[in-house]
Design an enzyme around this catalytic site. Structure first.
Site, PDB file in Angstrom:
ATOM      1  N   SER A 160       0.842  -1.194   0.000  1.00 22.35           N
ATOM      2  CA  SER A 160       0.000   0.000   0.000  1.00 22.35           C
ATOM      3  C   SER A 160       0.872   1.237   0.000  1.00 22.35           C
ATOM      4  CB  SER A 160      -0.887   0.010   1.250  1.00 22.35           C
ATOM      5  OG  SER A 160      -1.543   1.253   1.406  1.00 22.35           O
ATOM      6  N   TYR A 186      -0.083  -0.357  10.721  1.00 26.13           N
ATOM      7  CA  TYR A 186      -0.446  -0.737   9.357  1.00 26.13           C
ATOM      8  C   TYR A 186       0.704  -0.406   8.396  1.00 26.13           C
ATOM      9  CZ  TYR A 186      -2.865  -0.741   4.850  1.00 26.13           C
ATOM     10  OH  TYR A 186      -3.230  -0.980   3.541  1.00 26.13           O
TER      11      TYR A 186
END
Length: 336
Positions: A160, A186
């Site tokens: 990501s 994350y």
């Protein structure tokens, strides 16, 4: 020689869909495994791979739920596996290896994002790092003989743009001494996905196994964003005044069909033959961005919407993460 972290260019763009990537591609002799294959980007990946003729296996913790989600897609083979359970991963891999089939494509699409509270698995590992990174490392290691047997396999890790939120913090991977940050955790896991592709490609290329990582784009409604506050999505321009997703591919805001395109391209494109270890976006190899040490970004900071930060493709960090991950999981060397 390492593949340059720079656009080819591919001729595709942010508007390209997964179906566009596979137009005219024949995968009838290929076997694929897609984690997270019953929802969002994973489900679209499964759908188009099947349409191109591949055999596709979807490992999942919740088999009934996955079968229901894939009921309209003919041919998906749903099997049990939990990325947070080492024994479950081993059992899934053992079943596949027992078939003595080659594994041509492994798309690691499953993931969790921004858990609001610090959550640990049974081993004490922070859950995002354990699910997004360590579970997939173990899966790759256990399936390694089948990947080598393919004599031309690809391992694709869905990372990501969120890797910009944090490098891998090696001296406190599991938030034992620092305050927990949902997006920091994350980001660390997504940086780990990229570093893993760098390390895996270095070790796999002599065995015909190439590895890639990627940013699919920012897609609302896949389930990954279930823990992200609506206000945060509005702040970065992903939702309109009525709370509906904004589709603007040039800004990174994509449909599911567009979002799945880059992982499908990484897994199948002949344009990547002889290449590996790179981070991709918008159906091409992404540009490299060099930032001062210690630079990180908040979710509301849209100053960088493309490219990979240099710390995420650093070969020394990749090699270190490889050894740390092996130690945490009790894995030996990769053996064909």
């Amino acid at each position: 020689m390492r593949t340059p972290q720079a656009p080819i260019p591919s001729g595709f763009d942010a508007f390209t869909t997964a179906a566009d990537v596979l137009r005219g591609v024949d995968l009838r002799d290929k076997t694929a495994i897609v984690t997270g294959g019953y929802s969002g980007l994973g489900r679209e990946t499964v759908r188009v791979l099947l349409l191109a003729g591949a055999r596709v296996i979807v490992p999942t913790r919740d088999v009934p739920r996955a079968k229901a989600a894939l009921a309209h897609i003919d041919g998906a083979d749903v099997q049990p596996m939990d990325l947070l359970d080492p024994a479950s991963i081993d059992a899934f891999a053992a079943r596949f290896l027992a078939t003595e089939q080659p594994l041509h494509l492994l798309v690691n699409s499953a993931g969790i994002m921004a858990l609001p509270e610090l959550t640990r698995d049974a081993r004490g590992f922070e859950a995002q790092f354990a699910t997004n990174h360590l579970g997939h490392v173990q899966l790759v290691a256990k399936l390694w003989p089948a990947l080598c047997r393919a004599q031309g396999a690809r391992v694709v890790s869905v990372s990501s743009l969120g890797h910009r939120f944090s490098p891998v913090v090696f001296d406190d991977l599991h938030y034992q001494r620092r305050p927990y940050d949902p997006f920091g955790a994350y980001g660390q896991s997504k940086t780990a996905n990229i570093l893993f592709a760098v390390a895996l490609d270095e070790r796999g290329k002599d065995h015909g196994v190439r590895a890639f990582s990627l940013h699919p784009g920012s897609i609302v409604g896949t389930g990954l964003d279930r823990h992200v506050p609506i206000a945060a999505l509005e702040a970065v321009g992903m939702l309109d005044a009525d709370g509906k997703p904004i589709i603007a591919p040039t800004k990174g805001f994509k449909t599911v069909e567009q979002g799945a395109a880059t992982q499908v391209w990484c897994a199948t494109s002949p344009q990547l033959a002889g290449k590996g270890g790179v981070y991709c976006e918008n159906v091409d190899i992404a540009p490299l961005r060099v930032v001062p040490p210690g630079t990180t970004f908040a979710i509301r900071d849209a100053s960088i919407i493309t490219g990979v930060l240099d710390y995420a493709v650093d070969p020394e960090a990749a090699a270190h993460l490889w050894e740390v991950s092996r130690a945490l999981l009790g894995l030996g060397d990769l053996e064909a």
